[in-house]
Write a protein that holds these residues in place. Structure first.
Motif, short mmCIF file in Angstrom:
data_model
loop_
_atom_site.label_atom_id
_atom_site.label_comp_id
_atom_site.label_asym_id
_atom_site.label_seq_id
_atom_site.Cartn_x
_atom_site.Cartn_y
_atom_site.Cartn_z
N SER A 1 17.86 67.73 40.56
CA SER A 1 17.02 66.71 39.96
C SER A 1 17.85 65.98 38.91
O SER A 1 18.59 66.61 38.15
CB SER A 1 15.78 67.32 39.30
OG SER A 1 14.98 67.97 40.26
N VAL A 2 17.72 64.65 38.86
CA VAL A 2 18.60 63.85 38.01
C VAL A 2 17.77 62.95 37.10
O VAL A 2 16.81 62.32 37.54
CB VAL A 2 19.55 62.98 38.86
CG1 VAL A 2 20.37 62.06 37.98
CG2 VAL A 2 20.47 63.86 39.69
N LEU A 3 18.16 62.92 35.83
CA LEU A 3 17.61 61.98 34.86
C LEU A 3 18.76 61.05 34.45
O LEU A 3 19.73 61.50 33.84
CB LEU A 3 17.05 62.70 33.65
CG LEU A 3 16.56 61.81 32.49
CD1 LEU A 3 15.36 60.98 32.94
CD2 LEU A 3 16.20 62.67 31.28
N LEU A 4 18.64 59.77 34.81
CA LEU A 4 19.67 58.81 34.47
C LEU A 4 19.58 58.41 33.00
O LEU A 4 18.52 58.51 32.38
CB LEU A 4 19.55 57.57 35.34
CG LEU A 4 19.82 57.74 36.84
CD1 LEU A 4 19.57 56.42 37.56
CD2 LEU A 4 21.23 58.23 37.10
N LYS A 5 20.71 57.95 32.48
CA LYS A 5 20.70 57.41 31.13
C LYS A 5 19.83 56.15 31.11
O LYS A 5 19.71 55.45 32.12
CB LYS A 5 22.12 57.10 30.69
CG LYS A 5 23.00 58.33 30.54
CD LYS A 5 24.41 57.96 30.12
CE LYS A 5 25.28 59.21 29.97
NZ LYS A 5 26.67 58.88 29.59
N PRO A 6 19.21 55.85 29.98
CA PRO A 6 18.26 54.72 29.93
C PRO A 6 18.84 53.40 30.45
O PRO A 6 18.15 52.64 31.13
CB PRO A 6 17.92 54.63 28.44
CG PRO A 6 18.13 56.01 27.93
CD PRO A 6 19.28 56.57 28.69
N GLU A 7 20.11 53.14 30.15
CA GLU A 7 20.68 51.85 30.54
C GLU A 7 20.98 51.75 32.04
O GLU A 7 21.31 50.67 32.53
CB GLU A 7 21.97 51.58 29.76
CG GLU A 7 23.08 52.60 29.97
CD GLU A 7 23.03 53.71 28.96
OE1 GLU A 7 24.08 54.30 28.68
OE2 GLU A 7 21.92 53.99 28.45
N PHE A 8 20.82 52.86 32.77
CA PHE A 8 21.09 52.84 34.21
C PHE A 8 19.84 53.07 35.04
O PHE A 8 19.93 53.28 36.24
CB PHE A 8 22.14 53.89 34.56
CG PHE A 8 23.48 53.63 33.94
CD1 PHE A 8 24.27 52.57 34.37
CD2 PHE A 8 23.94 54.42 32.91
CE1 PHE A 8 25.51 52.32 33.80
CE2 PHE A 8 25.18 54.18 32.33
CZ PHE A 8 25.96 53.12 32.77
N LEU A 9 18.68 53.02 34.42
CA LEU A 9 17.44 53.13 35.18
C LEU A 9 17.24 51.87 36.01
O LEU A 9 17.77 50.80 35.69
CB LEU A 9 16.26 53.33 34.22
CG LEU A 9 16.25 54.67 33.46
CD1 LEU A 9 15.15 54.67 32.41
CD2 LEU A 9 16.09 55.83 34.41
N PRO A 10 16.47 51.96 37.12
CA PRO A 10 16.32 50.80 38.01
C PRO A 10 15.93 49.51 37.28
O PRO A 10 16.53 48.46 37.53
CB PRO A 10 15.20 51.25 38.96
CG PRO A 10 15.36 52.73 39.01
CD PRO A 10 15.78 53.14 37.63
N MET B 1 16.63 43.99 29.76
CA MET B 1 15.64 43.20 29.04
C MET B 1 15.99 43.04 27.56
O MET B 1 15.17 42.59 26.78
CB MET B 1 14.26 43.87 29.18
CG MET B 1 13.82 44.06 30.63
SD MET B 1 12.26 44.96 30.79
CE MET B 1 11.13 43.80 30.03
N ASN B 2 17.21 43.46 27.22
CA ASN B 2 17.67 43.35 25.83
C ASN B 2 16.77 44.08 24.86
O ASN B 2 16.48 43.61 23.75
CB ASN B 2 17.81 41.88 25.41
CG ASN B 2 18.90 41.16 26.20
OD1 ASN B 2 19.96 41.73 26.45
ND2 ASN B 2 18.63 39.93 26.59
N LEU B 3 16.28 45.25 25.30
CA LEU B 3 15.43 46.08 24.46
C LEU B 3 16.21 47.27 23.94
O LEU B 3 17.10 47.79 24.63
CB LEU B 3 14.21 46.56 25.25
CG LEU B 3 13.23 45.49 25.74
CD1 LEU B 3 12.15 46.13 26.59
CD2 LEU B 3 12.61 44.76 24.54
N PRO B 4 15.92 47.73 22.73
CA PRO B 4 16.61 48.92 22.21
C PRO B 4 16.21 50.15 23.00
O PRO B 4 15.11 50.24 23.55
CB PRO B 4 16.11 49.01 20.76
CG PRO B 4 14.80 48.30 20.77
CD PRO B 4 14.94 47.18 21.77
#
Length: 240
Positions: A148-157, A163-166
């Motif tokens: 099971s994999v959790l991607l880093k936030p900046e690599f989510l679909p 969206m230039n969000l923090p």
């Protein structure tokens, strides 16, 4: 004539084996036919082997095979009840998930414990369409052997980066209460204590820990509560 009689016996015993397996499978439940753990896999092979012998082994009577099927099925049911009530038994019989990737780095010691190779991990990542290990925040080998994999936030679909969000760092969730029992080890890992937990329970009008089937704290700090009464399920932000 003898061949015909043997054929009829095999037909009758095969039908008995088939419907016996069908009944026992319904009794055991869907867990056996979903994502199999190694334990489930061994049990399935053994029960199937007994059923096959019941069908075609004409050198022995049918009833010992049927008793064997009944015994194995009853054993599975007993073990399922034990694992439902005992977290320790669940960990011993089924194993625990293992974190093998953290922040894009493979945990070599964890791989050695579960006897996996880096190639095994990379192959499962590619199967999920992930070719860059650095994109992975956490990778967990489940009890059924799958990753099971959790991607880093900046690599989510659809990423906050697009969206230039923090972004905030993700973390793994953990069980704080299971079957009415507080898991002290997980409280420490989550950097919370009993006082904080009781305060959160009081917010939801829960007076007794024994009323809680599952309390789960996710990586964002949200506490999920599932009581023994399904209608009392509720979710709130822990606000740590």
């Amino acid at each position: 004539m003898i061949v015909l009689n043997e054929g009829l016996v095999v037909l009758a015993r095969s039908l008995i084996a088939f419907f016996s397996l069908l009944i026992f499978a319904r009794v055991i439940g869907k867990q056996q036919i979903s994502e199999l753990t190694f334990f489930d896999y061994v049990l399935g092979i053994t029960i199937g082997s007994i059923a096959a012998s019941l069908s075609v082994d004409l050198s022995s009577r049918a009833w010992p095979h049927w008793i064997g099927l009944l015994t194995w099925t009853a054993t599975v049911l007993i073990l399922q009840l034990i694992t439902l009530k005992s977290r320790l038994a669940t960990n011993y019989l089924l194993g625990e998930p293992s974190v093998v990737i953290m922040d894009g780095q493979i945990m070599e010691e964890a791989l050695r414990r579960i006897r996996y190779t880096a190639s095994d991990i990379l192959e499962q990542l590619r199967d999920k369409g992930i070719f860059d290990l650095k994109q992975v925040a956490f990778g967990v080998i489940e009890t059924n052997g799958k990753l099971s994999v959790l991607l880093k936030p900046e690599f989510l679909p659809v990423t906050p980066q697009d969206m230039n969000l923090p972004t905030q760092p993700n973390g793994l969730g953990t069980e704080l209460i299971y079957d009415g029992v507080i898991i002290e080890e997980n409280l420490q890992k989550s950097k919370v204590d009993r006082k904080w937990l009781r305060k959160e329970l009081n917010k939801n009008n829960i007076k007794h820990i024994s009323d809680v089937f599952l309390a789960y704290l996710d990586g964002a700090g949200n506490l999920y509560l599932d009581l023994y009464k399904d209608q009392a399920r509720r979710e709130n932000n822990a606000g740590k």
